[in-house]
Write an enzyme that holds these catalytic residues in place. Sequence first.
Site, PDB file in Angstrom:
ATOM      1  N   VAL A  84       0.513   4.045   1.965  1.00  0.00           N
ATOM      2  CA  VAL A  84       0.741   4.688   3.268  1.00  0.00           C
ATOM      3  C   VAL A  84       0.167   3.865   4.421  1.00  0.00           C
ATOM      4  CG1 VAL A  84      -1.317   6.182   3.049  1.00  0.00           C
ATOM      5  CG2 VAL A  84       0.542   6.884   4.559  1.00  0.00           C
ATOM      6  N   ASP A  85       0.918   3.806   5.501  1.00  0.00           N
ATOM      7  CA  ASP A  85       0.435   3.230   6.760  1.00  0.00           C
ATOM      8  C   ASP A  85       0.092   4.422   7.649  1.00  0.00           C
ATOM      9  OD1 ASP A  85       0.081   2.117   9.250  1.00  0.00           O
ATOM     10  OD2 ASP A  85       1.994   1.042   9.287  1.00  0.00           O
ATOM     11  N   ASP A  86      -1.197   4.744   7.681  1.00  0.00           N
ATOM     12  CA  ASP A  86      -1.658   5.928   8.423  1.00  0.00           C
ATOM     13  C   ASP A  86      -2.295   5.465   9.737  1.00  0.00           C
ATOM     14  OD1 ASP A  86      -2.474   8.505   9.081  1.00  0.00           O
ATOM     15  OD2 ASP A  86      -4.277   8.401   7.866  1.00  0.00           O
TER      16      ASP A  86
ATOM     17  N   LYS B 281       3.393   6.713   8.925  1.00  0.00           N
ATOM     18  CA  LYS B 281       3.292   7.888   9.797  1.00  0.00           C
ATOM     19  C   LYS B 281       3.519   7.451  11.233  1.00  0.00           C
ATOM     20  CE  LYS B 281      -0.003  10.173   6.796  1.00  0.00           C
ATOM     21  NZ  LYS B 281      -1.303  10.860   6.721  1.00  0.00           N
TER      22      LYS B 281
ATOM     23  N   ASP C 191       0.866  -1.182   0.000  1.00  0.00           N
ATOM     24  CA  ASP C 191       0.000   0.000   0.000  1.00  0.00           C
ATOM     25  C   ASP C 191       0.905   1.235   0.000  1.00  0.00           C
ATOM     26  OD1 ASP C 191      -2.322   1.473  -0.050  1.00  0.00           O
ATOM     27  OD2 ASP C 191      -3.155   0.626   1.777  1.00  0.00           O
TER      28      ASP C 191
ATOM     29  N   THR D  59      -7.105   0.260   7.289  1.00  0.00           N
ATOM     30  CA  THR D  59      -7.284  -0.418   6.002  1.00  0.00           C
ATOM     31  C   THR D  59      -6.347  -1.613   5.896  1.00  0.00           C
ATOM     32  OG1 THR D  59      -7.846   1.707   4.988  1.00  0.00           O
ATOM     33  CG2 THR D  59      -7.227  -0.071   3.499  1.00  0.00           C
TER      34      THR D  59
ATOM     35  N   TRP E  29       0.291  15.432   5.975  1.00  0.00           N
ATOM     36  CA  TRP E  29      -0.487  14.970   4.827  1.00  0.00           C
ATOM     37  C   TRP E  29       0.450  14.803   3.631  1.00  0.00           C
ATOM     38  CZ3 TRP E  29      -4.788  12.454   4.448  1.00  0.00           C
ATOM     39  CH2 TRP E  29      -5.342  12.250   3.189  1.00  0.00           C
ATOM     40  N   ILE E  30       0.479  13.611   3.089  1.00  0.00           N
ATOM     41  CA  ILE E  30       1.374  13.311   1.975  1.00  0.00           C
ATOM     42  C   ILE E  30       0.651  13.589   0.662  1.00  0.00           C
ATOM     43  CG2 ILE E  30       2.801  11.524   0.890  1.00  0.00           C
ATOM     44  CD1 ILE E  30       2.483  10.052   3.746  1.00  0.00           C
TER      45      ILE E  30
HETATM   46  P1  G4P Z   1      -3.918   2.581   6.441  1.00  0.00           P
HETATM   47  O1  G4P Z   1      -4.552   1.297   6.893  1.00  0.00           O
HETATM   48  O2  G4P Z   1      -3.061   2.360   5.217  1.00  0.00           O
HETATM   49  O3  G4P Z   1      -3.227   3.300   7.534  1.00  0.00           O
HETATM   50  O4  G4P Z   1      -5.011   3.534   5.849  1.00  0.00           O
HETATM   51  P2  G4P Z   1      -6.199   4.370   6.509  1.00  0.00           P
HETATM   52  O5  G4P Z   1      -7.390   3.471   6.608  1.00  0.00           O
HETATM   53  O6  G4P Z   1      -5.763   5.089   7.703  1.00  0.00           O
HETATM   54  O7  G4P Z   1      -6.376   5.415   5.328  1.00  0.00           O
HETATM   55  C1  G4P Z   1      -7.579   5.910   4.863  1.00  0.00           C
HETATM   56  C2  G4P Z   1      -7.381   6.515   3.482  1.00  0.00           C
HETATM   57  O8  G4P Z   1      -6.621   7.716   3.642  1.00  0.00           O
HETATM   58  C3  G4P Z   1      -6.604   5.666   2.506  1.00  0.00           C
HETATM   59  O9  G4P Z   1      -7.124   5.898   1.216  1.00  0.00           O
HETATM   60  C4  G4P Z   1      -5.202   6.243   2.557  1.00  0.00           C
HETATM   61  O10 G4P Z   1      -4.522   5.987   1.362  1.00  0.00           O
HETATM   62  C5  G4P Z   1      -5.522   7.708   2.744  1.00  0.00           C
HETATM   63  N1  G4P Z   1      -4.440   8.481   3.347  1.00  0.00           N
HETATM   64  C6  G4P Z   1      -4.022   8.440   4.625  1.00  0.00           C
HETATM   65  N2  G4P Z   1      -3.026   9.323   4.845  1.00  0.00           N
HETATM   66  C7  G4P Z   1      -2.806   9.935   3.650  1.00  0.00           C
HETATM   67  C8  G4P Z   1      -1.898  10.972   3.246  1.00  0.00           C
HETATM   68  O11 G4P Z   1      -1.083  11.491   4.009  1.00  0.00           O
HETATM   69  N3  G4P Z   1      -1.983  11.370   1.955  1.00  0.00           N
HETATM   70  C9  G4P Z   1      -2.874  10.831   1.073  1.00  0.00           C
HETATM   71  N4  G4P Z   1      -2.863  11.293  -0.171  1.00  0.00           N
HETATM   72  N5  G4P Z   1      -3.743   9.842   1.420  1.00  0.00           N
HETATM   73  C10 G4P Z   1      -3.705   9.405   2.696  1.00  0.00           C
HETATM   74  P3  G4P Z   1      -8.103   4.903   0.544  1.00  0.00           P
HETATM   75  O12 G4P Z   1      -9.456   5.052   1.118  1.00  0.00           O
HETATM   76  O13 G4P Z   1      -7.500   3.550   0.596  1.00  0.00           O
HETATM   77  O14 G4P Z   1      -8.126   5.422  -0.906  1.00  0.00           O
HETATM   78  P4  G4P Z   1      -7.003   5.433  -2.061  1.00  0.00           P
HETATM   79  O15 G4P Z   1      -6.555   6.849  -2.154  1.00  0.00           O
HETATM   80  O16 G4P Z   1      -5.877   4.509  -1.698  1.00  0.00           O
HETATM   81  O17 G4P Z   1      -7.769   4.976  -3.231  1.00  0.00           O
HETATM   82 MG    MG Z   2      -4.786   3.671   0.006  1.00  0.00          MG
END
Ligand code: G4P
Ligand code: MG
Length: 186
Positions: free
Chosen positions: A98-100, A128, A96, A104, A153-154
Amino acid sequence: MDDNKFYVSYNSVHKLVKKLSKELIESGYDPDVIVAIGSGGYIPARIIKTFINRPIYAVGISYYGIDKKHKDHPTKIQWIDEVQSQLVGKKVLLIDEVDDTRATLAYCIGELLKYKPEEIAVLVLHNKNKEKDVEFPVEIKRYFAGLNLDDVWIKYPWDADDIDSHTEKENLMLDHLKKEGKELYQ
Ligand code: G4P
Ligand code: MG
């Protein structure tokens, strides 16, 4: 420089993936398959295939609704019918961007573990440093992160409208960091 945003160009994504591939190979983990979590994991997964040539399976999981509000939990928006037979006894590399909050990733790992893979290793471009909402299951023994960042925020290149201006912003940011003695990419 915009302090709360961390700009990443396509070139930097490529460099991070190359560095991560090297770490993966040096760790001795030899995955049979790559599973990319979409949509953010798709481009990193394709690049890693250049360095470790393995088949890629794509899964779509989203934690945000179309209105950008958090749902109660991550949901599958795309899954592979074949995934079950493809993962039994296999070494998986889960990718993936990012690990936020880890919500997910942990949800996806929980779903994939149902298919009894031998092991799942996790690889992300960015982690993060923050308190995570969810921890990884104990089955996760290998974890690779390209860069560990504060809770900023990336800005990824695939989200950019004007890619030249995006890349320029990264350049300014990297120059600024260099002056502080921090060189992010070799
Ligand atoms: P994690 O398990 O990877 O930590 O993900 P988490 O559920 O916290 O993230 C929720 C959504 O927020 C994810 O998108 C993730 O990619 C996006 N996200 C979190 N931090 C950042 C950031 O700093 N910058 C950006 N651009 N996105 C971030 P998603 O719902 O999976 O959608 P997608 O964009 O991957 O399609
Ligand atoms: Mg994502």
